[in-house]
Scaffold this motif. Structure first.
Motif, mmCIF file in Angstrom:
data_model
loop_
_atom_site.group_PDB
_atom_site.id
_atom_site.type_symbol
_atom_site.label_atom_id
_atom_site.label_comp_id
_atom_site.label_asym_id
_atom_site.label_seq_id
_atom_site.Cartn_x
_atom_site.Cartn_y
_atom_site.Cartn_z
ATOM 1 N N GLU A 86 0.757 -1.145 0.073
ATOM 2 C CA GLU A 86 -0.141 0.033 -0.076
ATOM 3 C C GLU A 86 1.001 1.268 0.092
ATOM 4 O O GLU A 86 2.120 1.243 0.202
ATOM 5 N N GLY A 87 0.218 2.316 -0.226
ATOM 6 C CA GLY A 87 0.964 3.665 -0.122
ATOM 7 C C GLY A 87 1.645 4.070 -1.448
ATOM 8 O O GLY A 87 1.167 3.739 -2.655
ATOM 9 N N ASN A 88 2.854 4.718 -1.126
ATOM 10 C CA ASN A 88 3.321 5.210 -2.620
ATOM 11 C C ASN A 88 4.857 5.178 -2.476
ATOM 12 O O ASN A 88 5.714 6.042 -3.198
ATOM 13 N N SER A 89 5.426 3.906 -2.140
ATOM 14 C CA SER A 89 6.645 3.299 -2.226
ATOM 15 C C SER A 89 7.038 3.095 -3.769
ATOM 16 O O SER A 89 6.098 2.995 -4.601
ATOM 17 N N ASN A 141 12.583 0.084 9.739
ATOM 18 C CA ASN A 141 11.325 0.309 9.139
ATOM 19 C C ASN A 141 10.520 -0.466 10.311
ATOM 20 O O ASN A 141 10.493 -1.100 11.144
ATOM 21 N N THR A 142 9.140 0.328 10.296
ATOM 22 C CA THR A 142 8.000 -0.246 11.075
ATOM 23 C C THR A 142 6.812 -0.889 10.029
ATOM 24 O O THR A 142 6.723 -0.025 9.182
ATOM 25 N N TYR A 143 6.347 -2.045 10.309
ATOM 26 C CA TYR A 143 5.487 -2.315 9.188
ATOM 27 C C TYR A 143 4.194 -2.879 9.935
ATOM 28 O O TYR A 143 3.946 -3.213 11.150
ATOM 29 N N ALA A 144 3.299 -2.998 9.129
ATOM 30 C CA ALA A 144 1.851 -3.651 9.319
ATOM 31 C C ALA A 144 1.519 -4.557 8.275
ATOM 32 O O ALA A 144 1.244 -4.040 7.170
ATOM 33 N N TRP A 145 1.316 -5.807 8.607
ATOM 34 C CA TRP A 145 0.993 -6.583 7.511
ATOM 35 C C TRP A 145 -0.260 -7.222 7.817
ATOM 36 O O TRP A 145 -0.728 -7.566 8.946
ATOM 37 N N PHE A 146 -1.515 -7.485 6.975
ATOM 38 C CA PHE A 146 -2.399 -8.034 6.912
ATOM 39 C C PHE A 146 -2.693 -9.243 6.368
ATOM 40 O O PHE A 146 -2.746 -9.158 5.043
ATOM 41 N N PHE A 147 -2.794 -10.403 6.942
ATOM 42 C CA PHE A 147 -2.923 -11.406 6.295
ATOM 43 C C PHE A 147 -4.263 -12.205 6.178
ATOM 44 O O PHE A 147 -4.963 -12.313 7.288
ATOM 45 N N ILE A 158 9.535 6.245 2.830
ATOM 46 C CA ILE A 158 10.512 7.188 2.740
ATOM 47 C C ILE A 158 11.795 6.235 3.271
ATOM 48 O O ILE A 158 12.776 6.164 2.313
ATOM 49 N N ALA A 159 11.781 5.436 4.073
ATOM 50 C CA ALA A 159 12.876 4.484 4.596
ATOM 51 C C ALA A 159 13.216 3.427 3.253
ATOM 52 O O ALA A 159 14.274 3.328 3.074
ATOM 53 N N PHE A 160 11.952 2.975 2.798
ATOM 54 C CA PHE A 160 12.110 1.764 1.793
ATOM 55 C C PHE A 160 12.780 2.557 0.452
ATOM 56 O O PHE A 160 13.710 1.723 0.132
ATOM 57 N N ASN A 161 12.174 3.694 0.078
ATOM 58 C CA ASN A 161 12.848 4.393 -1.141
ATOM 59 C C ASN A 161 14.030 4.726 -1.009
ATOM 60 O O ASN A 161 14.875 4.606 -2.033
ATOM 61 N N ASP A 162 14.538 5.161 0.204
ATOM 62 C CA ASP A 162 16.017 5.530 0.287
ATOM 63 C C ASP A 162 16.704 4.335 0.067
ATOM 64 O O ASP A 162 17.878 4.456 -0.718
ATOM 65 N N LEU A 163 16.712 3.244 0.762
ATOM 66 C CA LEU A 163 17.273 1.990 0.673
ATOM 67 C C LEU A 163 17.233 1.725 -1.247
ATOM 68 O O LEU A 163 18.357 1.416 -1.464
ATOM 69 N N TRP A 164 16.169 1.489 -1.779
ATOM 70 C CA TRP A 164 15.969 1.277 -3.032
ATOM 71 C C TRP A 164 16.814 2.168 -3.734
ATOM 72 O O TRP A 164 17.571 1.373 -4.910
ATOM 73 N N ALA A 165 16.724 3.275 -3.606
ATOM 74 C CA ALA A 165 17.507 4.048 -4.445
ATOM 75 C C ALA A 165 18.933 4.253 -4.163
ATOM 76 O O ALA A 165 19.958 4.336 -5.115
ATOM 77 N N ARG A 166 19.369 4.144 -2.791
ATOM 78 C CA ARG A 166 20.814 4.274 -2.370
ATOM 79 C C ARG A 166 21.695 2.912 -2.850
ATOM 80 O O ARG A 166 22.886 3.179 -3.061
ATOM 81 N N VAL A 167 21.186 1.759 -2.848
ATOM 82 C CA VAL A 167 21.861 0.589 -2.677
ATOM 83 C C VAL A 167 21.643 -0.113 -3.913
ATOM 84 O O VAL A 167 20.233 -0.677 -3.977
ATOM 85 N N ALA A 168 22.398 -0.582 -4.753
ATOM 86 C CA ALA A 168 22.241 -1.341 -5.959
ATOM 87 C C ALA A 168 22.192 -2.660 -5.440
ATOM 88 O O ALA A 168 22.803 -3.192 -4.468
ATOM 89 N N PRO A 169 21.422 -3.854 -6.063
ATOM 90 C CA PRO A 169 21.393 -5.157 -5.481
ATOM 91 C C PRO A 169 22.579 -5.812 -5.864
ATOM 92 O O PRO A 169 23.194 -5.565 -6.978
#
Length: 169
Positions: A70-73, A133-139, A156-167
């Motif tokens: 959900e959201g805008n990541s 990060n803090t998560y809420a998962w609904f199963f 914001i934390a997720f996008n930062d990791l995704w942009a900053r660190v190449a796999p």
């Protein structure tokens, strides 16, 4: 015609038959249903294995399970299958980490066939910086498996990791 004296017995017998029939139908139609407590235990054990490094909650996903971020990541969308979600999110995420994230559960709540997990997670990215990060998962559960999931987290934390660190391929 039923006598006035027998009417209460006839009504009770009809109600008993109906209740028994409905009970049999409920058992037959929900044969693979889990109780909320059983679902909560299944999910708790998967998180315990994740913390111990011996498993993960993603092992609970049915092959055709959908997972919605959900959201805008940068990863926000619905993944239609377990494999699509693992391929597009989990494997690239793990390839950005030098020390995988470990969860710390804040709460697990089960109601019907839904289990909600609220947790913090922290690990170290390949660039040496922490990922927190803090998560809420609904199963949505069926037969001890996750058939549908929705995830909320700090984009914001997720996008930062995704942009900053190449796999690491």
């Amino acid at each position: 015609m039923t006598s006035t004296f027998l009417k209460p017995f006839a009504v009770r017998a009809s109600l008993a038959f109906a209740a028994t029939s409905l009970g049999i139908l409920a058992v037959a139609s929900g044969a693979d249903a889990q109780t909320p407590a059983a679902n909560k235990t299944i999910v708790q054990r998967s998180f315990d294995a994740w913390t111990a490094g011996t498993g993960s909650p993603f092992e609970l996903l049915a092959d055709e399970a959908s997972w919605t971020i959900e959201g805008n990541s940068v990863a926000s969308k619905t993944y239609p299958t377990k494999e699509a979600f693992l391929r597009e999110v989990i494997r690239p995420f793990n390839a950005r980490m030098s020390a995988g994230i470990k969860p710390t559960i804040k709460s697990i709540t089960a109601d019907g066939n839904r289990v909600v997990i609220h947790f913090d997670a922290a690990g170290t990215a390949r660039d040496g910086k922490p990922y927190v990060n803090t998560y809420a998962w609904f199963f949505q559960m069926q037969g001890g498996r996750v058939t549908r999931a929705s995830a909320f987290f700090d984009a914001i934390a997720f996008n930062d990791l995704w942009a900053r660190v190449a796999p690491d391929e």
